[in-house]
Design a protein around this motif. Sequence first.
Motif, short mmCIF file in Angstrom:
data_model
loop_
_atom_site.label_atom_id
_atom_site.label_comp_id
_atom_site.label_asym_id
_atom_site.label_seq_id
_atom_site.Cartn_x
_atom_site.Cartn_y
_atom_site.Cartn_z
N ALA A 151 0.84 -1.20 0.00
CA ALA A 151 0.00 0.00 0.00
C ALA A 151 0.87 1.24 0.00
O ALA A 151 1.94 1.27 0.62
N ALA A 152 0.40 2.28 -0.71
CA ALA A 152 1.10 3.56 -0.75
C ALA A 152 0.15 4.66 -0.30
O ALA A 152 -1.01 4.69 -0.72
N PHE A 153 0.65 5.55 0.56
CA PHE A 153 -0.10 6.73 0.96
C PHE A 153 0.46 7.95 0.25
O PHE A 153 1.68 8.15 0.22
N CYS A 154 -0.41 8.78 -0.30
CA CYS A 154 -0.02 10.07 -0.88
C CYS A 154 -0.37 11.15 0.14
O CYS A 154 -1.55 11.31 0.49
N VAL A 155 0.64 11.89 0.60
CA VAL A 155 0.46 12.83 1.70
C VAL A 155 0.93 14.23 1.29
O VAL A 155 2.09 14.59 1.51
N PRO A 156 0.07 15.04 0.68
CA PRO A 156 0.45 16.43 0.40
C PRO A 156 0.40 17.26 1.68
O PRO A 156 -0.56 17.16 2.46
N PHE A 157 1.43 18.07 1.90
CA PHE A 157 1.48 18.92 3.10
C PHE A 157 2.18 20.21 2.72
O PHE A 157 3.39 20.21 2.44
N PHE A 158 1.45 21.32 2.73
CA PHE A 158 2.00 22.60 2.33
C PHE A 158 2.19 23.50 3.56
O PHE A 158 1.34 23.55 4.44
N GLY A 159 3.30 24.20 3.59
CA GLY A 159 3.64 25.03 4.75
C GLY A 159 4.70 24.35 5.59
O GLY A 159 5.18 23.25 5.27
N GLY A 208 7.81 -3.00 5.15
CA GLY A 208 7.61 -4.20 4.34
C GLY A 208 6.34 -4.17 3.51
O GLY A 208 6.26 -4.83 2.47
N HIS A 209 5.34 -3.40 3.95
CA HIS A 209 4.05 -3.40 3.26
C HIS A 209 3.56 -2.03 2.83
O HIS A 209 2.79 -1.91 1.89
N PHE A 210 3.98 -0.98 3.56
CA PHE A 210 3.46 0.36 3.35
C PHE A 210 4.57 1.33 2.99
O PHE A 210 5.69 1.22 3.49
N HIS A 211 4.21 2.33 2.14
CA HIS A 211 5.17 3.39 1.85
C HIS A 211 4.40 4.72 1.79
O HIS A 211 3.27 4.77 1.29
N TRP A 212 5.04 5.76 2.33
CA TRP A 212 4.44 7.10 2.36
C TRP A 212 5.20 8.02 1.41
O TRP A 212 6.44 8.15 1.50
N PHE A 213 4.47 8.68 0.51
CA PHE A 213 5.03 9.70 -0.37
C PHE A 213 4.53 11.05 0.11
O PHE A 213 3.33 11.35 0.05
N VAL A 214 5.46 11.87 0.62
CA VAL A 214 5.11 13.17 1.21
C VAL A 214 5.43 14.26 0.19
O VAL A 214 6.59 14.39 -0.26
N TYR A 215 4.43 15.05 -0.18
CA TYR A 215 4.59 16.14 -1.15
C TYR A 215 4.63 17.46 -0.38
O TYR A 215 3.65 17.83 0.26
N SER A 216 5.77 18.15 -0.45
CA SER A 216 5.96 19.34 0.39
C SER A 216 6.58 20.48 -0.41
O SER A 216 7.49 20.28 -1.21
N ASP A 217 6.08 21.70 -0.13
CA ASP A 217 6.67 22.89 -0.75
C ASP A 217 7.84 23.42 0.06
O ASP A 217 8.43 24.44 -0.29
N ARG A 218 8.20 22.73 1.15
CA ARG A 218 9.34 23.14 1.97
C ARG A 218 10.54 22.22 1.79
O ARG A 218 11.52 22.32 2.52
N VAL A 219 10.45 21.32 0.84
CA VAL A 219 11.54 20.37 0.57
C VAL A 219 12.24 20.78 -0.72
O VAL A 219 11.59 20.95 -1.75
N ARG A 220 13.54 20.97 -0.65
CA ARG A 220 14.30 21.36 -1.85
C ARG A 220 14.74 20.17 -2.67
O ARG A 220 14.81 20.24 -3.90
N ARG A 221 15.06 19.10 -2.01
CA ARG A 221 15.56 17.93 -2.72
C ARG A 221 14.80 16.70 -2.24
O ARG A 221 14.67 16.46 -1.04
#
Length: 282
Positions: A8-16, A34-47
């Motif tokens: 399972a994958a979680f899509c986690v947008p977080f702005f600020g 082993g089963h889960f992965h989180w993709f964090v979308y952030s406007d405070r991350v440069r790389r």
Amino acid sequence: MIDKTVSAAFCVPFFGPLPPYFIHWVKSCEINQGHFHWFVYSDRVRRGGRLNRAVTVIPYGVDAMASDFKKILGIDIHRGNFRKICDWRLLFYSLRRNVEPLDRYDLIGYTDMDMIYGDLARFMPGKTLGHDIISADDGHPCGPFTLMRREAAAALADRPRVREEMERAEYREFDESPELMEILSPGGKAFCQAHPLQPAMSAGVACRNTFSIWDRGRVTVWDRRGCRMEGGFHHFSRFKGRKRFRVRTGAIAAPAWGVCKFGILPAASRRAFWPLIMSLFI
């Protein structure tokens, strides 16, 4: 318990600015690698890159998101109300499936950041892929934790009712509505219940007076009546944002830490445990 072949994958947008408990959130994800992965979308991350084997951060701003909604899905979103991110994240699979490896996962989910996770696989329903939707609230999708079969997540972008909610300016909790559950699972193949994923909201627990202990990857919720229940996660939204809620700098290095109305604090000794107990009565 989740089938060992299910992912399972979680899509986690977080702005600020990322919250002060972000490192604890990331740490709590790690046991689930082993089963889960989180993709964090952030406007405070440069790389972009992996923070651990369960969490990937991706530079992504509001303008880029709005552009993708228009270009990929033909949807105009109103950016004046950032509470709407709770709805917009429903379509992040469609926005990002050609960028991140989301098609590798059987389930696509949305979740919050004001929470700590335990060993989620131990508390998932049996025959996991027999459900179109899995949530941690009774009778409806759950903002802190909802999973959708990948095929169901892909179909959302073509539903007129969903598109209408994406373009609406106000937030009306569509992400937690029974209506969304019916859209995702018209055949009724849904598992929507608090127990055992979200023990603080389970029947018999005094949800207004609880704290949790994260101990080497396991999360146990306590209430003022002495009830203890291990589960998939603890959502501490009622505590955050208050002056008394402080994240202690030493907590992240401790083998166990607690989350209560006073903040996040080490909980590796009996003495350190007392503030957690007192939080139930003060």
